[in-house]
Scaffold this motif. Structure first.
Motif, PDB file in Angstrom:
ATOM      1  N   LEU A   1      29.730  50.340  52.542  1.00  0.00           N
ATOM      2  CA  LEU A   1      30.626  50.245  51.453  1.00  0.00           C
ATOM      3  C   LEU A   1      30.494  51.340  50.477  1.00  0.00           C
ATOM      4  O   LEU A   1      29.592  51.745  50.303  1.00  0.00           O
ATOM      5  CB  LEU A   1      30.220  48.734  50.811  1.00  0.00           C
ATOM      6  CG  LEU A   1      30.002  47.400  51.837  1.00  0.00           C
ATOM      7  CD1 LEU A   1      29.924  46.199  51.010  1.00  0.00           C
ATOM      8  CD2 LEU A   1      31.287  47.633  52.551  1.00  0.00           C
TER       9      LEU A   1
ATOM     10  N   PHE B   1      33.650  44.183  57.627  1.00  0.00           N
ATOM     11  CA  PHE B   1      34.510  45.011  56.590  1.00  0.00           C
ATOM     12  C   PHE B   1      35.953  44.555  56.788  1.00  0.00           C
ATOM     13  O   PHE B   1      36.396  44.188  57.868  1.00  0.00           O
ATOM     14  CB  PHE B   1      34.252  46.315  57.175  1.00  0.00           C
ATOM     15  CG  PHE B   1      34.988  47.285  56.024  1.00  0.00           C
ATOM     16  CD1 PHE B   1      34.289  47.848  54.858  1.00  0.00           C
ATOM     17  CD2 PHE B   1      36.137  47.894  56.129  1.00  0.00           C
ATOM     18  CE1 PHE B   1      34.836  48.501  53.817  1.00  0.00           C
ATOM     19  CE2 PHE B   1      36.924  48.318  55.230  1.00  0.00           C
ATOM     20  CZ  PHE B   1      35.982  49.064  54.106  1.00  0.00           C
ATOM     21  N   PHE B   2      36.794  44.319  55.680  1.00  0.00           N
ATOM     22  CA  PHE B   2      37.971  43.997  55.626  1.00  0.00           C
ATOM     23  C   PHE B   2      38.812  45.135  55.089  1.00  0.00           C
ATOM     24  O   PHE B   2      38.943  45.528  54.288  1.00  0.00           O
ATOM     25  CB  PHE B   2      37.905  42.872  54.451  1.00  0.00           C
ATOM     26  CG  PHE B   2      39.383  42.090  54.339  1.00  0.00           C
ATOM     27  CD1 PHE B   2      39.668  41.007  55.254  1.00  0.00           C
ATOM     28  CD2 PHE B   2      40.413  42.701  53.576  1.00  0.00           C
ATOM     29  CE1 PHE B   2      40.744  40.316  55.239  1.00  0.00           C
ATOM     30  CE2 PHE B   2      41.697  42.014  53.610  1.00  0.00           C
ATOM     31  CZ  PHE B   2      41.771  40.834  54.432  1.00  0.00           C
TER      32      PHE B   2
ATOM     33  N   ASP C   1      43.278  44.452  47.169  1.00  0.00           N
ATOM     34  CA  ASP C   1      42.657  44.121  48.296  1.00  0.00           C
ATOM     35  C   ASP C   1      41.290  43.187  48.261  1.00  0.00           C
ATOM     36  O   ASP C   1      41.246  42.065  48.681  1.00  0.00           O
ATOM     37  CB  ASP C   1      42.695  45.119  49.577  1.00  0.00           C
ATOM     38  CG  ASP C   1      41.800  46.541  48.837  1.00  0.00           C
ATOM     39  OD1 ASP C   1      41.215  46.560  47.890  1.00  0.00           O
ATOM     40  OD2 ASP C   1      41.680  47.335  49.528  1.00  0.00           O
ATOM     41  N   VAL C   2      40.313  43.863  47.834  1.00  0.00           N
ATOM     42  CA  VAL C   2      39.016  43.331  48.050  1.00  0.00           C
ATOM     43  C   VAL C   2      38.204  43.635  46.626  1.00  0.00           C
ATOM     44  O   VAL C   2      38.332  44.719  46.202  1.00  0.00           O
ATOM     45  CB  VAL C   2      38.179  43.900  49.088  1.00  0.00           C
ATOM     46  CG1 VAL C   2      36.822  43.656  49.232  1.00  0.00           C
ATOM     47  CG2 VAL C   2      38.939  43.466  50.408  1.00  0.00           C
ATOM     48  N   ILE C   3      37.350  42.783  46.102  1.00  0.00           N
ATOM     49  CA  ILE C   3      36.639  43.142  45.055  1.00  0.00           C
ATOM     50  C   ILE C   3      35.243  43.261  45.834  1.00  0.00           C
ATOM     51  O   ILE C   3      34.942  41.944  46.183  1.00  0.00           O
ATOM     52  CB  ILE C   3      36.645  42.324  43.713  1.00  0.00           C
ATOM     53  CG1 ILE C   3      37.987  42.309  43.310  1.00  0.00           C
ATOM     54  CG2 ILE C   3      35.502  42.491  42.752  1.00  0.00           C
ATOM     55  CD1 ILE C   3      38.371  41.697  42.082  1.00  0.00           C
TER      56      ILE C   3
ATOM     57  N   ALA D   1      32.017  45.242  44.119  1.00  0.00           N
ATOM     58  CA  ALA D   1      31.261  45.328  42.858  1.00  0.00           C
ATOM     59  C   ALA D   1      31.912  45.626  41.605  1.00  0.00           C
ATOM     60  O   ALA D   1      31.372  45.634  40.545  1.00  0.00           O
ATOM     61  CB  ALA D   1      30.306  46.612  43.179  1.00  0.00           C
TER      62      ALA D   1
ATOM     63  N   ALA E   1      36.643  49.191  41.156  1.00  0.00           N
ATOM     64  CA  ALA E   1      38.320  49.475  41.294  1.00  0.00           C
ATOM     65  C   ALA E   1      38.884  48.870  40.307  1.00  0.00           C
ATOM     66  O   ALA E   1      40.181  49.211  39.802  1.00  0.00           O
ATOM     67  CB  ALA E   1      38.735  49.362  42.528  1.00  0.00           C
TER      68      ALA E   1
ATOM     69  N   ARG F   1      34.118  38.837  48.555  1.00  0.00           N
ATOM     70  CA  ARG F   1      33.007  39.045  49.447  1.00  0.00           C
ATOM     71  C   ARG F   1      31.685  38.421  48.524  1.00  0.00           C
ATOM     72  O   ARG F   1      30.883  38.253  49.240  1.00  0.00           O
ATOM     73  CB  ARG F   1      32.953  40.608  49.530  1.00  0.00           C
ATOM     74  CG  ARG F   1      33.744  41.340  50.043  1.00  0.00           C
ATOM     75  CD  ARG F   1      33.486  42.669  50.388  1.00  0.00           C
ATOM     76  NE  ARG F   1      32.081  42.838  50.892  1.00  0.00           N
ATOM     77  CZ  ARG F   1      31.704  43.105  52.113  1.00  0.00           C
ATOM     78  NH1 ARG F   1      32.769  43.469  53.189  1.00  0.00           N
ATOM     79  NH2 ARG F   1      30.450  43.218  52.626  1.00  0.00           N
TER      80      ARG F   1
HETATM   81  P1  OMP Z   1      34.595  47.814  44.215  1.00  0.00           P
HETATM   82  O1  OMP Z   1      35.453  48.840  43.668  1.00  0.00           O
HETATM   83  O2  OMP Z   1      33.039  47.675  44.517  1.00  0.00           O
HETATM   84  O3  OMP Z   1      35.107  46.299  43.766  1.00  0.00           O
HETATM   85  O4  OMP Z   1      35.112  47.682  45.852  1.00  0.00           O
HETATM   86  C1  OMP Z   1      36.454  47.696  46.304  1.00  0.00           C
HETATM   87  C2  OMP Z   1      36.927  48.418  47.211  1.00  0.00           C
HETATM   88  O5  OMP Z   1      36.079  48.525  48.258  1.00  0.00           O
HETATM   89  C3  OMP Z   1      38.093  47.950  47.954  1.00  0.00           C
HETATM   90  O6  OMP Z   1      39.373  48.299  47.092  1.00  0.00           O
HETATM   91  C4  OMP Z   1      37.995  48.995  49.162  1.00  0.00           C
HETATM   92  O7  OMP Z   1      38.515  50.327  48.803  1.00  0.00           O
HETATM   93  C5  OMP Z   1      36.685  48.851  49.628  1.00  0.00           C
HETATM   94  N1  OMP Z   1      36.329  47.785  50.398  1.00  0.00           N
HETATM   95  C6  OMP Z   1      37.080  47.230  51.505  1.00  0.00           C
HETATM   96  O8  OMP Z   1      38.412  47.715  51.483  1.00  0.00           O
HETATM   97  N2  OMP Z   1      36.856  46.212  52.171  1.00  0.00           N
HETATM   98  C7  OMP Z   1      35.689  45.781  52.232  1.00  0.00           C
HETATM   99  O9  OMP Z   1      35.237  44.562  53.063  1.00  0.00           O
HETATM  100  C8  OMP Z   1      34.621  46.432  51.522  1.00  0.00           C
HETATM  101  C9  OMP Z   1      35.137  47.276  50.510  1.00  0.00           C
HETATM  102  C10 OMP Z   1      34.134  47.978  49.731  1.00  0.00           C
HETATM  103  O10 OMP Z   1      33.529  49.156  50.137  1.00  0.00           O
HETATM  104  O11 OMP Z   1      33.176  47.273  49.037  1.00  0.00           O
END
Ligand code: OMP
Length: 214
Positions: free
Chosen positions: A26, A35-36, A126-128, A130, A133, A157
């Protein structure tokens, strides 16, 4: 009470190859057994269906907002599909916009495209994991003099952020807004537990949750 269909959404994500199982590094450096990749909702029908899931989760949440914002790049198709679904299925025709990654110095100028950022803004992403972003979106919204109303994502997650709490809880507490998700890690665990063929995957996901979950 949520009326949207988390298990149907997870089936859909697995069918499309959006949600995969294996070994993935990640952005945070954690090695995850799943992974999504929202970019793989890559046909017209898939994107339309995804937009309906977002719109339903947003409607169920009851969060009040005036417009939508999709952070570049992955938030852009997500916010447009959500705006279409809110208009077509929920009777809410709302303004929406997105940012460019690079500021433009000619033509229309500026780094925002679409409706001007104003009022209470719901971010569609899309996803959070940590929470890194999402903070960039907050800076953009505040710089425009608008207010963050909340964040809508596909998958929560449910991982620890920088401290002991989840990254989502940190975002909710530090920004004072709710995070709406179509599905959570808890929903995914329930989904895997229903499928005897997924016993090994379930074990790996549970081990990961024990290490990084909340
Ligand atoms: P954080 O910035 O750590 O919250 O991670 C969010 C970003 O990780 C997303 O916008 C994705 O680019 C990427 N990501 C995924 O798309 N899917 C996952 O399952 C996990 C991640 C990730 O790298 O944590």
């Amino acid at each position: 009470m949520s009326t949207h269909d988390q298990q149907g959404f997870l089936d859909f994500a697995i069918e499309r190859g959006v949600l995969r199982f294996g070994e993935f590094t990640l952005k945070s450096g954690r090695i995850s057994p799943y992974f999504f990749n929202a970019g793989l909702f890559n046909s017209g029908a898939a994107l339309a269906r995804l937009g309906r899931y977002y719109a339903q989760a947003i409607a169920d949440s009851g969060v009040a907002f005036d417009m939508l914002f999709g952070p570049a790049y992955k938030g852009i198709p997500l916010v447009s599909a959500t705006a279409v679904a809110l208009a077509e299925h929920h009777g809410r025709d709302l303004p929406w916009c997105f940012n460019r990654k690079e500021a433009k110095d000619h033509g229309e100028g500026g780094s925002l495209v679409g409706a001007p950022l104003s009022g209470r803004v719901l971010v569609v992403d899309d996803v959070i994991t940590a929470g890194t972003a999402i903070r960039e979106s907050v800076d953009i919204i505040q710089a425009a003099g608008a207010t963050l109303a909340g964040v809508a994502i596909s998958l929560n997650r449910e991982e620890r952020g920088r401290g002991a709490r989840s990254a989502i809880q940190e975002v909710e507490e530090s920004l004072g807004v709710p995070v709406i998700s179509i599905a959570t890690l808890g929903d995914l665990v329930a989904h895997l537990a229903h499928d005897p063929a997924q016993t090994e995957t379930l074990k790996r996901v549970e081990a990961y949750r024990a290490e990084y979950g909340i």
